[in-house]
Design a protein around this motif. Sequence first.
Motif, PDB file in Angstrom:
ATOM      1  N   ARG A  57      12.897  33.936 -47.748  1.00  0.00           N
ATOM      2  CA  ARG A  57      14.080  33.076 -47.837  1.00  0.00           C
ATOM      3  C   ARG A  57      13.686  31.609 -47.771  1.00  0.00           C
ATOM      4  N   MET A  58      12.720  31.296 -46.923  1.00  0.00           N
ATOM      5  CA  MET A  58      12.262  29.912 -46.794  1.00  0.00           C
ATOM      6  C   MET A  58      11.496  29.467 -48.031  1.00  0.00           C
ATOM      7  N   VAL A  59      10.733  30.366 -48.641  1.00  0.00           N
ATOM      8  CA  VAL A  59       9.960  30.021 -49.825  1.00  0.00           C
ATOM      9  C   VAL A  59      10.890  29.677 -50.983  1.00  0.00           C
ATOM     10  N   GLY A  60      11.975  30.404 -51.107  1.00  0.00           N
ATOM     11  CA  GLY A  60      12.921  30.137 -52.180  1.00  0.00           C
ATOM     12  C   GLY A  60      13.593  28.781 -52.067  1.00  0.00           C
ATOM     13  N   ASP A  61      13.694  28.257 -50.860  1.00  0.00           N
ATOM     14  CA  ASP A  61      14.328  26.960 -50.658  1.00  0.00           C
ATOM     15  C   ASP A  61      13.366  25.790 -50.779  1.00  0.00           C
ATOM     16  N   LEU A  62      12.065  26.039 -50.907  1.00  0.00           N
ATOM     17  CA  LEU A  62      11.101  24.949 -50.952  1.00  0.00           C
ATOM     18  C   LEU A  62      11.104  24.208 -52.290  1.00  0.00           C
ATOM     19  N   ILE A  63      11.252  24.926 -53.391  1.00  0.00           N
ATOM     20  CA  ILE A  63      11.124  24.325 -54.716  1.00  0.00           C
ATOM     21  C   ILE A  63      12.378  24.620 -55.533  1.00  0.00           C
ATOM     22  N   ALA A  64      12.928  23.587 -56.121  1.00  0.00           N
ATOM     23  CA  ALA A  64      14.051  23.750 -57.041  1.00  0.00           C
ATOM     24  C   ALA A  64      13.687  23.036 -58.332  1.00  0.00           C
ATOM     25  N   THR A  65      13.510  23.785 -59.415  1.00  0.00           N
ATOM     26  CA  THR A  65      13.091  23.222 -60.693  1.00  0.00           C
ATOM     27  C   THR A  65      14.130  23.553 -61.752  1.00  0.00           C
ATOM     28  N   GLU A  66      14.578  22.547 -62.440  1.00  0.00           N
ATOM     29  CA  GLU A  66      15.496  22.745 -63.552  1.00  0.00           C
ATOM     30  C   GLU A  66      14.719  23.213 -64.773  1.00  0.00           C
ATOM     31  N   TRP A  67      15.388  23.844 -65.722  1.00  0.00           N
ATOM     32  CA  TRP A  67      14.707  24.366 -66.899  1.00  0.00           C
ATOM     33  C   TRP A  67      14.140  23.249 -67.755  1.00  0.00           C
ATOM     34  N   TRP A  68      14.822  22.116 -67.797  1.00  0.00           N
ATOM     35  CA  TRP A  68      14.326  21.034 -68.653  1.00  0.00           C
ATOM     36  C   TRP A  68      13.125  20.335 -68.021  1.00  0.00           C
ATOM     37  N   HIS A  69      12.959  20.456 -66.691  1.00  0.00           N
ATOM     38  CA  HIS A  69      11.737  19.941 -66.068  1.00  0.00           C
ATOM     39  C   HIS A  69      10.523  20.729 -66.567  1.00  0.00           C
ATOM     40  N   VAL A  70      10.685  22.025 -66.673  1.00  0.00           N
ATOM     41  CA  VAL A  70       9.593  22.874 -67.144  1.00  0.00           C
ATOM     42  C   VAL A  70       9.265  22.550 -68.592  1.00  0.00           C
ATOM     43  N   VAL A  71      10.288  22.368 -69.414  1.00  0.00           N
ATOM     44  CA  VAL A  71      10.073  22.033 -70.823  1.00  0.00           C
ATOM     45  C   VAL A  71       9.358  20.687 -70.952  1.00  0.00           C
ATOM     46  N   MET A  72       9.782  19.709 -70.157  1.00  0.00           N
ATOM     47  CA  MET A  72       9.139  18.388 -70.209  1.00  0.00           C
ATOM     48  C   MET A  72       7.684  18.461 -69.747  1.00  0.00           C
ATOM     49  N   MET A  73       7.398  19.251 -68.710  1.00  0.00           N
ATOM     50  CA  MET A  73       6.017  19.393 -68.252  1.00  0.00           C
ATOM     51  C   MET A  73       5.142  20.022 -69.322  1.00  0.00           C
ATOM     52  N   ILE A  74       5.676  21.016 -70.031  1.00  0.00           N
ATOM     53  CA  ILE A  74       4.915  21.661 -71.099  1.00  0.00           C
ATOM     54  C   ILE A  74       4.677  20.684 -72.248  1.00  0.00           C
ATOM     55  N   LEU A  75       5.697  19.917 -72.626  1.00  0.00           N
ATOM     56  CA  LEU A  75       5.549  18.957 -73.722  1.00  0.00           C
ATOM     57  C   LEU A  75       4.567  17.842 -73.362  1.00  0.00           C
ATOM     58  N   ILE A  76       4.658  17.325 -72.163  1.00  0.00           N
ATOM     59  CA  ILE A  76       3.727  16.261 -71.738  1.00  0.00           C
ATOM     60  C   ILE A  76       2.307  16.797 -71.678  1.00  0.00           C
ATOM     61  N   SER A  77       2.138  17.997 -71.149  1.00  0.00           N
ATOM     62  CA  SER A  77       0.813  18.599 -71.064  1.00  0.00           C
ATOM     63  C   SER A  77       0.225  18.828 -72.457  1.00  0.00           C
ATOM     64  N   THR A  78       1.039  19.304 -73.377  1.00  0.00           N
ATOM     65  CA  THR A  78       0.577  19.524 -74.745  1.00  0.00           C
ATOM     66  C   THR A  78       0.203  18.211 -75.414  1.00  0.00           C
ATOM     67  N   ALA A  79       1.025  17.182 -75.246  1.00  0.00           N
ATOM     68  CA  ALA A  79       0.741  15.874 -75.852  1.00  0.00           C
ATOM     69  C   ALA A  79      -0.551  15.289 -75.300  1.00  0.00           C
TER      70      ALA A  79
END
Length: 76
Positions: free
Chosen positions: A29-51
Amino acid sequence: MLGLRYRLTTDSDYYYVDNDGNWNKLTDRMVGDLIATEWWHVVMMILISTALSVIAGFIPSRIASRKDPVTCLRTE
């Protein structure tokens, strides 16, 4: 502040140290509350990493393509 550490024991559980220096087991339960990531954050991280990967590969290859291969092999 929650300091996350991994204690070397026989089990593979994660523990955190509270402000008093006590080791406490981290529950699911505590692990689930540590990180909150939106879907567009993941997309932006992938695009920046690829670039960055494309740029990091493009610059050395562009420099190498302008050099004379015979000269490069002689100096090697």
